[in-house]
Design a protein around this motif. Structure first.
Motif, PDB file in Angstrom:
ATOM      1  N   HIS A  84       0.832  -1.207   0.000  1.00 47.44           N
ATOM      2  CA  HIS A  84       0.000   0.000   0.000  1.00 47.44           C
ATOM      3  C   HIS A  84       0.863   1.252   0.000  1.00 47.44           C
ATOM      4  CE1 HIS A  84      -2.133   3.181   2.366  1.00 47.44           C
ATOM      5  NE2 HIS A  84      -3.079   2.917   1.493  1.00 47.44           N
ATOM      6  N   HIS A 124      -7.952  -1.618  -2.741  1.00 46.49           N
ATOM      7  CA  HIS A 124      -8.638  -2.617  -3.563  1.00 46.49           C
ATOM      8  C   HIS A 124      -9.082  -2.027  -4.900  1.00 46.49           C
ATOM      9  CE1 HIS A 124      -9.761  -5.437   0.038  1.00 46.49           C
ATOM     10  NE2 HIS A 124      -8.478  -5.450  -0.262  1.00 46.49           N
ATOM     11  N   ASN A 125      -9.586  -0.807  -4.878  1.00 49.96           N
ATOM     12  CA  ASN A 125     -10.009  -0.153  -6.123  1.00 49.96           C
ATOM     13  C   ASN A 125      -8.821   0.053  -7.065  1.00 49.96           C
ATOM     14  OD1 ASN A 125     -12.698   0.006  -5.370  1.00 49.96           O
ATOM     15  ND2 ASN A 125     -12.501   2.055  -4.502  1.00 49.96           N
ATOM     16  N   LEU A 177      -6.120  -1.763  -7.150  1.00 44.04           N
ATOM     17  CA  LEU A 177      -5.741  -3.074  -7.679  1.00 44.04           C
ATOM     18  C   LEU A 177      -6.681  -3.490  -8.813  1.00 44.04           C
ATOM     19  CD1 LEU A 177      -5.001  -4.884  -4.295  1.00 44.04           C
ATOM     20  CD2 LEU A 177      -3.319  -4.222  -6.017  1.00 44.04           C
ATOM     21  N   ARG A 223      -6.490 -11.424  -6.492  1.00 40.79           N
ATOM     22  CA  ARG A 223      -5.706 -10.655  -5.526  1.00 40.79           C
ATOM     23  C   ARG A 223      -6.100 -11.091  -4.124  1.00 40.79           C
ATOM     24  NH1 ARG A 223      -9.169  -8.268  -2.290  1.00 40.79           N
ATOM     25  NH2 ARG A 223     -10.728  -6.885  -3.179  1.00 40.79           N
ATOM     26  N   SER A 224      -5.112 -11.214  -3.288  1.00 39.04           N
ATOM     27  CA  SER A 224      -5.318 -11.632  -1.897  1.00 39.04           C
ATOM     28  C   SER A 224      -4.636 -10.614  -0.983  1.00 39.04           C
ATOM     29  CB  SER A 224      -4.726 -13.025  -1.670  1.00 39.04           C
ATOM     30  OG  SER A 224      -4.851 -13.425  -0.325  1.00 39.04           O
ATOM     31  N   THR A 225      -5.439  -9.949  -0.158  1.00 37.73           N
ATOM     32  CA  THR A 225      -4.937  -8.874   0.701  1.00 37.73           C
ATOM     33  C   THR A 225      -4.448  -9.429   2.038  1.00 37.73           C
ATOM     34  OG1 THR A 225      -6.565  -7.406  -0.304  1.00 37.73           O
ATOM     35  CG2 THR A 225      -5.518  -6.643   1.727  1.00 37.73           C
ATOM     36  N   ALA A 241      -0.716  -6.821  -0.902  1.00 37.98           N
ATOM     37  CA  ALA A 241      -1.536  -7.802  -1.611  1.00 37.98           C
ATOM     38  C   ALA A 241      -0.667  -8.690  -2.482  1.00 37.98           C
ATOM     39  CB  ALA A 241      -2.582  -7.091  -2.474  1.00 37.98           C
ATOM     40  N   THR A 286     -12.281  -4.415   8.539  1.00 37.22           N
ATOM     41  CA  THR A 286     -12.241  -5.485   7.535  1.00 37.22           C
ATOM     42  C   THR A 286     -13.569  -6.221   7.383  1.00 37.22           C
ATOM     43  OG1 THR A 286     -11.443  -7.054   9.225  1.00 37.22           O
ATOM     44  CG2 THR A 286      -9.778  -5.892   7.920  1.00 37.22           C
ATOM     45  N   LEU A 291     -15.443  -7.119   3.956  1.00 39.01           N
ATOM     46  CA  LEU A 291     -14.635  -6.775   2.784  1.00 39.01           C
ATOM     47  C   LEU A 291     -14.200  -8.065   2.088  1.00 39.01           C
ATOM     48  CD1 LEU A 291     -12.271  -3.909   4.027  1.00 39.01           C
ATOM     49  CD2 LEU A 291     -14.349  -3.709   2.652  1.00 39.01           C
ATOM     50  N   HIS A 292     -13.993  -7.986   0.777  1.00 40.25           N
ATOM     51  CA  HIS A 292     -13.512  -9.138   0.027  1.00 40.25           C
ATOM     52  C   HIS A 292     -11.982  -9.164   0.115  1.00 40.25           C
ATOM     53  CE1 HIS A 292     -17.401 -10.227  -1.622  1.00 40.25           C
ATOM     54  NE2 HIS A 292     -17.616  -8.951  -1.913  1.00 40.25           N
ATOM     55  N   GLN A 299     -10.128 -11.891  -3.766  1.00 38.24           N
ATOM     56  CA  GLN A 299     -11.031 -11.527  -4.846  1.00 38.24           C
ATOM     57  C   GLN A 299     -10.606 -12.150  -6.168  1.00 38.24           C
ATOM     58  OE1 GLN A 299     -13.911  -9.346  -4.590  1.00 38.24           O
ATOM     59  NE2 GLN A 299     -14.223 -10.359  -6.551  1.00 38.24           N
TER      60      GLN A 299
END
Length: 422
Positions: free
Chosen positions: A122, A141-142, A144, A162-164, A184, A263, A266-267, A270
């Motif tokens: 980030h 996320h946006n 990404l 994607r995996s945060t 991520a 959190t 939240l996804h 994704q």
């Protein structure tokens, strides 16, 4: 998609299959640890008004897992906790499903051997109790998401998932390294990018995010990519390697509540682009992913089941059979179908409850028969293999006899003369 296995045939053929006892024991120990960690986290959250335990109601429905072969039982996690992915025990099963779906997709992708992943940060570490944490995660996320679209348009790179993750460090007073490190993992499948084209791709990634970006190479272990949102607990060796590293169990109740609020819903993991469409196809086709005996993932057609509402209209609240799974090593290393039953009891009082118990007993006898059939098949294969070995040895002996000539010594040996005898 390739061939799809029949659900009932898979149940029949795999019941009684024997897995690794060591791996089963390891999985049991891991699950017990995750449950203890989940209880510790839930207790802390409850102390500050966030209740992730299932409602305590003597009249509430309970769900029990019943081994069709062993007749062992286990309470569902839903009896203890709400379905919150913030709890490690609940998240573990979700992550396992996500990982299996990703593995199948890559397994069937024409360019799967070129699949790689990026680690993207980030940027600035987020301080504890930052009121904008949730907004910063959403913005990350946006970003990404728009990156995935730009990568496809400019480089024909397929972004798969994607995996945060969040790395937590407690270093009071050390601004810049204390707090939440948001990053991520991005799974992607590139076209052929060589030389200058590969350099342009990496430059594009760095310029787009303006933060630390690392291409981590080709994928070797999906479990290292699709992870829990943050560590449930940091071990002493991990804390020695990374000073101040903490897991959720080492956080205060107020910090846990802050992280939970940021959190919630939240996804964290994704699926994107073609992978998302692939998963939609599985859902529409009622297809289930199953790991076969050889280790490969297969698709199995889910059977049509009676709708829940139709069962409940009967008015019976005992032994409501929800579904029956494919064989799995839940109660031991032996694979068996598992019946999922609401309000399970071995001593039902109602006629419907008794009929459902009779069905569970029928499944038990069926599973025993399937296990016996499998054992017979395995013995037959062993006998056939042994016969083939004996046959080949006779063939070799006959071949030696045909090649035997006087003075050459016994079949298969050198003559005395050639061996140096007198």
């Amino acid at each position: 998609m390739s061939s799809v296995l029949d659900f009932y045939q898979t149940q029949r053929l795999d019941t009684g299959r024997e897995g690794s006892a060591a791996l089963w024991q390891e999985r049991q120990s891991r699950n017990l640890l995750l449950r203890r960690q989940s209880e510790e986290i839930a207790d802390k959250l409850k102390s500050v008004g966030v209740d992730l335990y299932a409602p305590v109601d003597p009249d509430a429905d309970t769900v029990t897992l019943v081994g069709d072969l062993s007749q062992e039982t286990e309470d569902s996690l839903s009896n203890q906790f709400r379905h919150s992915l913030f709890l490690p025990a609940v998240a573990a099963s979700d992550r396992a499903r996500q990982t299996k779906k990703l593995e199948l997709y890559l397994q069937r992708h024409q360019r799967s051997r070129f699949a790689r992943y990026l680690v993207v940060t980030h940027g600035v570490r987020i301080s504890w109790h930052d009121s904008d944490l949730r907004q910063k995660i959403a913005e990350f996320h946006n970003k990404l998401g728009t990156f995935a679209r730009a990568a496809r348009k400019q480089f024909n790179v397929e972004i798969v998932l994607r995996s945060t993750e969040m790395t937590l460090r407690d270093l009071h007073g050390k601004t810049g390294i204390d707090g939440v490190h948001l990053h991520a993992n991005i799974v992607y499948i590139p076209p052929k990018l060589t030389g200058e084209r590969w350099k342009n791709w990496l430059n594009f990634c760095h310029k787009y995010f303006k933060s630390h970006v690392r291409d981590a190479g080709r994928i070797k272990n999906l479990q290292e990519i699709v992870k829990y949102v943050t560590k449930p607990s940091a071990s002493p060796s991990e804390r020695e390697k990374i000073p101040g590293l903490v897991g959720m169990c080492q956080l205060s109740a107020t910090r846990l509540a802050w992280l939970h609020a940021a959190t919630r819903r939240l996804h964290i993991v994704q699926p994107l682009q073609k992978f998302r469409s692939f998963l939609r196809g599985l859902a529409i086709g009622r297809l289930k992913i199953y790991r076969s005996e050889g280790g490969a993932l297969e698709l199995v057609q889910k059977p049509q089941v009676e709708k829940r509402a139709a069962r409940e209209e009967i008015g019976c609240r005992e032994n409501i059979i929800i579904t029956r799974t494919l064989p799995q090593p839940r109660f031991s290393e032996i694979y068996e179908p598992v019946s999922i039953v609401m309000n399970y009891t071995r001593t039902p009082r109602t006629a419907d409850g008794k009929r459902a118990l009779a069905e569970l007993n029928r499944r038990h006898e069926e599973a025993k028969r399937w296990q016996a059939e499998r054992a017979a098949r395995e013995i037959a294969i062993e006998n056939l293999t042994a016969s083939a070995v004996i046959y080949r040895s006779h063939e070799d002996a006959n071949s030696d006899s045909k090649n035997y000539s006087p003075g050459a010594g016994p079949p298969g040996s050198r003559s005395l003369e050639r061996a140096g005898g007198t």
